[in-house]
Scaffold this active site. Structure first.
Site, PDB file in Angstrom:
ATOM      1  N   CYS A  19       0.653  -1.422  -0.127  1.00  0.00           N
ATOM      2  CA  CYS A  19       0.559   0.024   0.386  1.00  0.00           C
ATOM      3  C   CYS A  19       0.826   1.396   0.525  1.00  0.00           C
ATOM      4  O   CYS A  19      -0.093   2.256  -0.327  1.00  0.00           O
ATOM      5  CB  CYS A  19      -1.128  -0.274   0.787  1.00  0.00           C
ATOM      6  SG  CYS A  19      -3.104  -0.127   0.432  1.00  0.00           S
ATOM      7  N   GLY A  55      -6.479   4.609   7.117  1.00  0.00           N
ATOM      8  CA  GLY A  55      -5.484   4.529   5.987  1.00  0.00           C
ATOM      9  C   GLY A  55      -5.723   2.903   4.743  1.00  0.00           C
ATOM     10  O   GLY A  55      -6.689   3.786   4.480  1.00  0.00           O
ATOM     11  N   CYS A  56      -5.197   2.869   4.375  1.00  0.00           N
ATOM     12  CA  CYS A  56      -4.665   1.549   3.258  1.00  0.00           C
ATOM     13  C   CYS A  56      -6.394   0.905   3.808  1.00  0.00           C
ATOM     14  O   CYS A  56      -6.854   0.357   4.414  1.00  0.00           O
ATOM     15  CB  CYS A  56      -3.634   0.625   3.219  1.00  0.00           C
ATOM     16  SG  CYS A  56      -4.340  -0.534   1.661  1.00  0.00           S
ATOM     17  N   PHE A  57      -6.915   0.601   3.103  1.00  0.00           N
ATOM     18  CA  PHE A  57      -8.552  -0.138   2.719  1.00  0.00           C
ATOM     19  C   PHE A  57      -7.886  -1.377   2.921  1.00  0.00           C
ATOM     20  O   PHE A  57      -8.931  -1.989   3.288  1.00  0.00           O
ATOM     21  CB  PHE A  57      -9.900   0.169   1.423  1.00  0.00           C
ATOM     22  CG  PHE A  57      -8.736   0.377  -0.086  1.00  0.00           C
ATOM     23  CD1 PHE A  57      -7.506  -0.262  -0.378  1.00  0.00           C
ATOM     24  CD2 PHE A  57      -9.606   0.916  -1.051  1.00  0.00           C
ATOM     25  CE1 PHE A  57      -7.351   0.155  -1.517  1.00  0.00           C
ATOM     26  CE2 PHE A  57      -9.041   1.093  -2.276  1.00  0.00           C
ATOM     27  CZ  PHE A  57      -7.778   0.633  -2.501  1.00  0.00           C
ATOM     28  N   TRP A  58      -6.842  -2.240   2.500  1.00  0.00           N
ATOM     29  CA  TRP A  58      -7.027  -3.298   2.623  1.00  0.00           C
ATOM     30  C   TRP A  58      -7.112  -4.063   3.802  1.00  0.00           C
ATOM     31  O   TRP A  58      -8.081  -4.621   4.141  1.00  0.00           O
ATOM     32  CB  TRP A  58      -5.405  -4.146   2.383  1.00  0.00           C
ATOM     33  CG  TRP A  58      -4.806  -3.932   0.704  1.00  0.00           C
ATOM     34  CD1 TRP A  58      -6.740  -3.305  -0.209  1.00  0.00           C
ATOM     35  CD2 TRP A  58      -3.937  -3.526   0.239  1.00  0.00           C
ATOM     36  NE1 TRP A  58      -5.218  -3.358  -1.758  1.00  0.00           N
ATOM     37  CE2 TRP A  58      -4.111  -3.615  -1.301  1.00  0.00           C
ATOM     38  CE3 TRP A  58      -2.770  -4.203   0.544  1.00  0.00           C
ATOM     39  CZ2 TRP A  58      -2.807  -3.440  -2.274  1.00  0.00           C
ATOM     40  CZ3 TRP A  58      -1.229  -4.008  -0.652  1.00  0.00           C
ATOM     41  CH2 TRP A  58      -2.162  -3.241  -1.569  1.00  0.00           C
TER      42      TRP A  58
END
Length: 233
Positions: A19, A55-58
């Site tokens: 990411c 933050g990073c959607f993962w």
């Protein structure tokens, strides 16, 4: 502002996904929190929708996919316009979008307040401004995109409750704003953590979040996720 790895193809994403290209990750800010004091039933019955950015959607998607009562969570973009809702454009950090996760949930099984507790306690660190761990930029800011006035009321009350209790070492910077639109991210982002648990970014940054959910909120934890084929529209 750091620019993340841009996937030239889904295959490249499987091999080199991260990411962020901004440097080493830092320890997450997960912690046990008190439940919200204000947590009413929704005004309208039936399945509800919540949208969070942290933050990073993962990783945020991975956490909510493991929450009992959540039917599905999707990675996407919110805060900007439809014409800039793509991974390449959002990664520039100037679109107004935040990497976000849309959560469809059954309020008979999990309340909006409990989703907020998950969001603030294990899904991200709400004290980090325009970043989250190794990921730096406005697209990684902390946001609650409310879909009803009641959600806004509950979210603001919980932020005030946490601030008064001084459970964090720094001020909460989470924005509470109305949802103007949610735009699905590209198919290869959906269920990324579940499909690629060995990815170094996932193993270091996101797997601990799910582990904290299991440890600290066991009544909400669902051990297995169902990967649902994504229909982009």
């Amino acid at each position: 502002m750091a620019r993340r790895w841009f996937f030239l193809s889904p295959l490249a994403g499987l091999l080199l996904a991260a990411c962020s290209a901004s440097g080493p990750a830092v320890a997450d800010g997960a912690r046990r929190l008190p439940p919200p004091r204000l947590d009413p039933a929704p005004a309208q019955p039936g399945e509800q929708v919540a949208v969070f950015a942290g933050g990073c959607f993962w990783g945020v998607e991975a956490v909510f996919d493991h929450v009992e009562g959540v039917r599905e969570a999707w990675s996407g973009y919110a805060g900007g316009s439809a014409d800039t809702a793509s991974y390449e454009r959002v990664s520039d950090g100037d679109t107004g979008h935040a990497e976000s996760v849309k959560v469809a949930y059954d309020p008979r099984k999990v309340s909006y307040g409990k989703l907020l507790e998950v969001f603030f306690s294990v899904a991200h660190d709400p004290t980090q401004l325009d970043r989250q761990g190794p990921d730096v930029g406005n697209q990684y800011r902390s946001v609650i995109f409310y879909t009803t006035p009641q959600q806004a009321q509950v979210a603001r009350a919980y932020i005030a409750q946490l601030a008064a209790a001084r459970v964090f070492d720094a001020p909460i910077v989470t924005q509470v704003v109305p949802l103007r639109g949610f735009y699905m991210a590209e198919a290869y982002h959906q269920d990324f953590a579940a499909q690629h648990p060995g990815n170094p970014y996932i193993a270091y940054n996101d797997a601990p979040k799910v582990a904290h959910l299991k440890q600290w909120l066991p009544a909400l934890y669902r051990p297995q996720t169902q990967i649902v084929p994504v229909q982009l529209h």
